[in-house]
Design a protein around this motif. Structure first.
Motif, PDB file in Angstrom:
ATOM      1  N   ARG A   1       0.837  -1.199   0.000  1.00 26.13           N
ATOM      2  CA  ARG A   1       0.000   0.000   0.000  1.00 26.13           C
ATOM      3  C   ARG A   1       0.874   1.252   0.000  1.00 26.13           C
ATOM      4  O   ARG A   1       0.575   2.249  -0.666  1.00 26.13           O
TER       5      ARG A   1
ATOM      6  N   ARG B   1       8.298  -6.549  -5.627  1.00 25.34           N
ATOM      7  CA  ARG B   1       8.364  -7.631  -4.632  1.00 25.34           C
ATOM      8  C   ARG B   1       9.810  -7.852  -4.192  1.00 25.34           C
ATOM      9  O   ARG B   1      10.090  -8.061  -3.009  1.00 25.34           O
TER      10      ARG B   1
ATOM     11  N   ASP C   1       2.070 -14.032   0.825  1.00 21.85           N
ATOM     12  CA  ASP C   1       3.167 -14.949   0.489  1.00 21.85           C
ATOM     13  C   ASP C   1       4.166 -15.104   1.642  1.00 21.85           C
ATOM     14  O   ASP C   1       5.326 -15.407   1.419  1.00 21.85           O
TER      15      ASP C   1
ATOM     16  N   ASP D   1      -4.538 -11.345  -7.320  1.00 20.49           N
ATOM     17  CA  ASP D   1      -3.544 -11.834  -6.362  1.00 20.49           C
ATOM     18  C   ASP D   1      -3.247 -13.323  -6.546  1.00 20.49           C
ATOM     19  O   ASP D   1      -2.130 -13.774  -6.316  1.00 20.49           O
TER      20      ASP D   1
HETATM   21  O1  C5P Z   1      -3.500  -7.206   2.926  1.00 24.43           O
HETATM   22  P1  C5P Z   1      -3.783  -5.939   2.201  1.00 24.43           P
HETATM   23  O2  C5P Z   1      -5.190  -5.798   1.716  1.00 24.43           O
HETATM   24  O3  C5P Z   1      -3.345  -4.732   2.961  1.00 24.43           O
HETATM   25  O4  C5P Z   1      -2.850  -5.993   0.909  1.00 24.43           O
HETATM   26  C1  C5P Z   1      -3.003  -5.081  -0.140  1.00 24.43           C
HETATM   27  C2  C5P Z   1      -2.518  -5.716  -1.436  1.00 24.43           C
HETATM   28  O5  C5P Z   1      -1.099  -5.906  -1.359  1.00 24.43           O
HETATM   29  C3  C5P Z   1      -3.085  -7.109  -1.713  1.00 24.43           C
HETATM   30  O6  C5P Z   1      -4.264  -7.059  -2.478  1.00 24.43           O
HETATM   31  C4  C5P Z   1      -1.972  -7.796  -2.460  1.00 24.43           C
HETATM   32  O7  C5P Z   1      -2.093  -7.561  -3.852  1.00 24.43           O
HETATM   33  C5  C5P Z   1      -0.720  -7.111  -2.000  1.00 24.43           C
HETATM   34  N1  C5P Z   1       0.058  -7.946  -1.092  1.00 24.43           N
HETATM   35  C6  C5P Z   1       0.936  -8.858  -1.628  1.00 24.43           C
HETATM   36  N2  C5P Z   1       1.733  -9.602  -0.825  1.00 24.43           N
HETATM   37  C7  C5P Z   1       1.650  -9.498   0.503  1.00 24.43           C
HETATM   38  C8  C5P Z   1       0.719  -8.605   1.092  1.00 24.43           C
HETATM   39  C9  C5P Z   1      -0.077  -7.840   0.257  1.00 24.43           C
HETATM   40  O8  C5P Z   1       1.034  -8.983  -2.846  1.00 24.43           O
HETATM   41  N3  C5P Z   1       2.458 -10.225   1.254  1.00 24.43           N
END
Ligand code: C5P
Length: 226
Positions: free
Chosen positions: A39, A112, A134, A187
């Motif tokens: 975010r 990432r 992940d 996702d």
């Molecule tokens: O968990 P949250 O809604 O705050 O995550 C926002 C976005 O960040 C998710 O929709 C996902 O695409 C991405 N995300 C991710 N890997 C993570 C945590 C979040 O790709 N470990």
């Protein structure tokens, strides 16, 4: 490593944040809300005038720029507050728009990659509870406990709706459900670190559990690993 890590992965609005915070509190562990990092990248991009539209992110050179921005993120975690470049962005990060932007930028491999070391840095004694998509599959594959949390899409949309309303943010259930399904799909189908349970993950469907019951289950599993 010597630092014990509990991973909690799952789809949007499955209750990872609430469960993770409660488990961390119960054990006196640190907490990593990895979604907040994605975010933050979305928000930082917006502030830098860098597009987070999927069609722009699909261009390799734009992806590289986004990765560089993620690498240079100036972020500070201070209790429950998150600061970006000296501004308190805690509330700005929780909006639906920030979540959707996060989902788009998180599909970029360079992003990432840039967040990898930052996430590993959260693993400090006495232990860490890490929530995201992940944690168990990519970031902390050696973690002794990996939980994959689920609930029906309707249930999750309903919870998110109540959450937003209680914060005075207006939203309709229909648009939340549509957003959530779009986010789940993106996702779980992206090439890099898609949302899926680790092979050794414990599945927890909290559709008919309250927070206390979910916490108790995780703590029971945790005891079983010790
Ligand atoms: O968990 P949250 O809604 O705050 O995550 C926002 C976005 O960040 C998710 O929709 C996902 O695409 C991405 N995300 C991710 N890997 C993570 C945590 C979040 O790709 N470990």
């Amino acid at each position: 490593g010597a630092v014990p890590v509990i991973c909690i992965d799952g789809p949007t609005a499955s209750g990872k944040g609430t469960l993770g915070a409660a488990v961390a509190q119960a054990l006196g562990y640190h907490l990593l809300d990895s979604g907040a990092l994605y975010r933050l990248v979305g928000l930082a991009a917006e502030r830098a005038g860098l597009s987070t539209a999927s069609e722009d992110l699909a261009h390799p050179e734009h992806g590289v720029r986004m990765g560089a921005l993620a690498q240079a993120l100036q972020v500070r975690f201070d209790g429950d507050s998150i600061w970006l470049d000296g501004d308190n962005v805690t509330d700005a990060l929780r909006t639906e728009a920030a979540g959707m932007a996060a989902s788009r930028v998180s599909a970029v491999p360079a992003v990432r990659q840039a967040l990898l070391a930052l996430q590993h840095g959260f693993a400090r004694l006495p232990g860490l509870v890490a929530d995201g998509r992940d944690m168990g599959t990519v970031i902390f594959p050696q973690a002794p406990l990996k939980v994959f949390l689920t609930a029906s899409a309707e249930q999750r949309a309903d919870r998110r709706h109540k959450q937003l309303i209680s914060k005075g943010i207006s939203a309709t259930l229909d648009s939340l459900l549509a957003d959530l399904k779009a986010r789940d799909l993106r996702d779980s189908t992206r090439k890099d670190a898609p949302l899926k349970p680790a092979e050794d993950a414990k599945l927890l469907d909290n559709s008919s559990l309250d927070v206390e019951q979910s916490v108790a289950q995780v703590l029971l599993w945790w005891q079983g690993t010790r």
